[in-house]
Design an enzyme around this catalytic site. Structure first.
Site, PDB file in Angstrom:
ATOM      1  NE  ARG A 124       0.117  11.515  -2.759  1.00 25.91           N
ATOM      2  CZ  ARG A 124      -0.895  10.961  -2.108  1.00 25.91           C
ATOM      3  NH1 ARG A 124      -1.785  10.225  -2.758  1.00 25.91           N
ATOM      4  NH2 ARG A 124      -1.037  11.150  -0.818  1.00 25.91           N
ATOM      5  CG  ASP A 128      -2.206   4.758   3.717  1.00 25.83           C
ATOM      6  OD1 ASP A 128      -2.131   5.126   2.523  1.00 25.83           O
ATOM      7  OD2 ASP A 128      -3.158   5.056   4.465  1.00 25.83           O
ATOM      8  CG  HIS A 162     -10.286   3.754   2.122  1.00 21.06           C
ATOM      9  ND1 HIS A 162      -9.147   4.499   2.379  1.00 21.06           N
ATOM     10  CD2 HIS A 162     -11.295   4.424   2.725  1.00 21.06           C
ATOM     11  CE1 HIS A 162      -9.474   5.570   3.106  1.00 21.06           C
ATOM     12  NE2 HIS A 162     -10.775   5.544   3.320  1.00 21.06           N
ATOM     13  CG  HIS A 212      -1.107   6.679  -1.628  1.00 15.88           C
ATOM     14  ND1 HIS A 212      -2.246   6.520  -2.393  1.00 15.88           N
ATOM     15  CD2 HIS A 212      -1.413   6.190  -0.401  1.00 15.88           C
ATOM     16  CE1 HIS A 212      -3.206   5.967  -1.648  1.00 15.88           C
ATOM     17  NE2 HIS A 212      -2.721   5.750  -0.433  1.00 15.88           N
ATOM     18  CG  ASN A 217      -5.111   7.664  -4.435  1.00 22.06           C
ATOM     19  OD1 ASN A 217      -4.040   7.112  -4.643  1.00 22.06           O
ATOM     20  ND2 ASN A 217      -5.373   8.308  -3.308  1.00 22.06           N
ATOM     21  CG  HIS A 231      -1.997   0.979   1.246  1.00 23.64           C
ATOM     22  ND1 HIS A 231      -3.235   0.725   1.781  1.00 23.64           N
ATOM     23  CD2 HIS A 231      -2.042   2.251   0.801  1.00 23.64           C
ATOM     24  CE1 HIS A 231      -4.009   1.788   1.644  1.00 23.64           C
ATOM     25  NE2 HIS A 231      -3.303   2.735   1.068  1.00 23.64           N
TER      26      HIS A 231
HETATM   27 ZN   LIG Z   1      -6.922   4.230   2.350  1.00 19.67          ZN
END
Ligand SMILES: [Zn+2]
Length: 433
Positions: free
Chosen positions: A60, A303, A177, A58, A90, A56
């Site tokens: 970007r 995360d 999530h 990110h 995302n 997990h």
């Molecule tokens: Zn999340």
């Protein structure tokens, strides 16, 4: 021809031994190995672990290259001992097509600091109304197996059911999530006595637990695989424990920050502590530690959520949710789980390498044991070191670490990806991606 001989490393914290690497694999393990013309690495006093796998992350890119890029995030991962990370969907554009996941996958290959395995979105544009092209992403060069709308919850139960059914065809998994949107409108911190005192709208535990309860039942009903992202409450641990006792195919992760930090920190109104799901109570922290120790929680996942200064250095309500964490994860796990006697190093390897690789089905030989013939993904870690975390001491483009000024145990000394050092003496190396 041997490339590297690592001298005196303690594999999983055991007796000192040598490890020879050749052609990207572990060639030999044993005392007094012949160096030949190989480069020798002094690892006396260091623990050798398999390369860590983050389920997990990110990164970007595309879209927010001011916060992080695949290259800088991969470098931060290498400095944290990771050899494989899973890039959340995302981004902007959202990773909801074969084109975008292949772009992220290629950028990871070009960076060369760790393997980047893209996570595909469950719904188009993370919009929560229309299933994305899961099959096309699975069939793409990125061979996506993990799908998540992370940042948002797949709230619609019919859509969630369809997604769970769809991924069965190719052994995929839906990573949820868990956040009931109506119960968390404008939520800013854990709901409790403290949120009332501070006058901040609460994010109640039930908003997480109700979605997890629904989803484990749905996964059981359709016979599919569910992975619960960053669970954070005692109730969530209990629901996952119950689902596993039924034999259902459910896995779960916890973040380092939910293993260490509590909602008391929000008293400072410093948005560095603003994260989703929010920091919870000391009792929740105790419960997630116990859940990780007894295997109810399968995985520690960072995360890692980079944000530029302007999105964090503002008033609490306006600030972005999220913390960086790749370069501190192993230290926080050492402090909360190893130094407390809750996990052995062997179990840390399970929670941070073997289990996440198994859940995602990541290729590239990640999550394998340190043994002759296995891919040479490994970390050399100094568990006796201590350091005071300094926000500027990072490869990330962002500085939003919640551990600034905090003393943490341990230091990653070296990381090898397929036998190539990405980090040596704690310093990033030049690599050919
Ligand atoms: Zn999340």
């Amino acid at each position: 021809m041997t490339d590297y001989v690592i001298r005196g490393a303690r594999v999983l914290g055991g007796e000192p031994t040598d490890i020879a690497l050749s052609g990207g694999v572990i060639e030999a393990i044993g005392a007094g190995l012949d160096a030949g013309g190989a480069t020798e690495v002094d690892a006396r006093g260091l623990i050798a672990l398999p390369g860590l796998v983050d389920l997990h992350t990110h990164l970007r890119e595309p879209g927010r290259e001011d916060a992080e890029t695949v290259l800088t995030g991969s470098q931060a991962a290498a400095r944290g001992g990771f050899t494989c990370v899973h890039a959340m969907a995302n981004t902007d554009p959202v990773a909801d097509t074969a084109g975008v996941v292949e772009q992220v996958w290629r950028l990871g290959r070009e960076s060369g600091y760790c393997d980047v395995q893209p996570v595909g979105a469950v719904t188009v544009g993370l919009g929560g109304t229309q299933l994305a092209e899961l099959g096309a992403m699975a069939d793409s060069a990125a061979t996506v197996r993990v799908f998540s709308d992370d940042g948002k919850c797949v709230w619609d139960p019919v859509l969630m059911r369809r997604a769970l059914e769809y991924v069965k065809a190719f052994g995929g998994v839906i990573a949820q999530h868990a956040q009931e949107p109506r119960l968390t409108e404008n939520a800013q911190m854990n709901e409790g006595v403290l949120s009332g005192e501070l006058g901040l709208p609460g994010w109640p535990a039930v908003a997480e637990e109700s979605i997890i309860a629904r989803d484990v039942l749905l996964a059981a009903h359709v016979g599919s695989r569910l992975h619960v992202c960053h669970l954070s409450t005692r109730g969530s641990v209990e629901i996952v424990r119950w689902a596993k006792s039924k034999g259902w195919d459910v896995t779960a992760e916890v973040t380092p920050h939910h293993l260490l930090l509590t909602d008391d920190l929000v008293r400072s109104y410093d948005p560095i502590y603003k994260v989703n799901p929010p920091l919870r109570t000391a009792d929740d922290v105790q419960a997630v530690r116990e859940g990780l120790a007894d295997g109810t929680i399968d995985v520690v996942a960072t995360d890692h959520a980079p944000h530029p200064m302007e999105d964090k250095e503002c008033e609490w309500s306006a600030a972005a949710f999220g913390m960086i964490g790749l370069e501190t994860a192993l230290s926080v796990v050492q402090q909360t789980m190893v130094d407390t006697g809750l996990l052995s190093w062997e179990q840390v390897v399970d929670r941070m390498s073997a289990a996440p690789a198994k859940i995602s089905g990541a290729g590239g030989g990640h999550g394998r044991p340190l043994a002759v013939g296995e891919p040479a993904h490994l970390v050399l870690y100094d568990a006796d070191a201590t350091r005071v975390v300094a926000p500027d001491d990072t490869a990330s483009l962002s500085r939003n670490t919640p551990y600034s000024g905090r003393e943490l145990p341990g230091r990653v000394v070296a990381t090898f990806l397929r036998g190539v050092p990405t980090v040596l003496d704690g310093t990033l190396q030049e690599v050919n991606g």
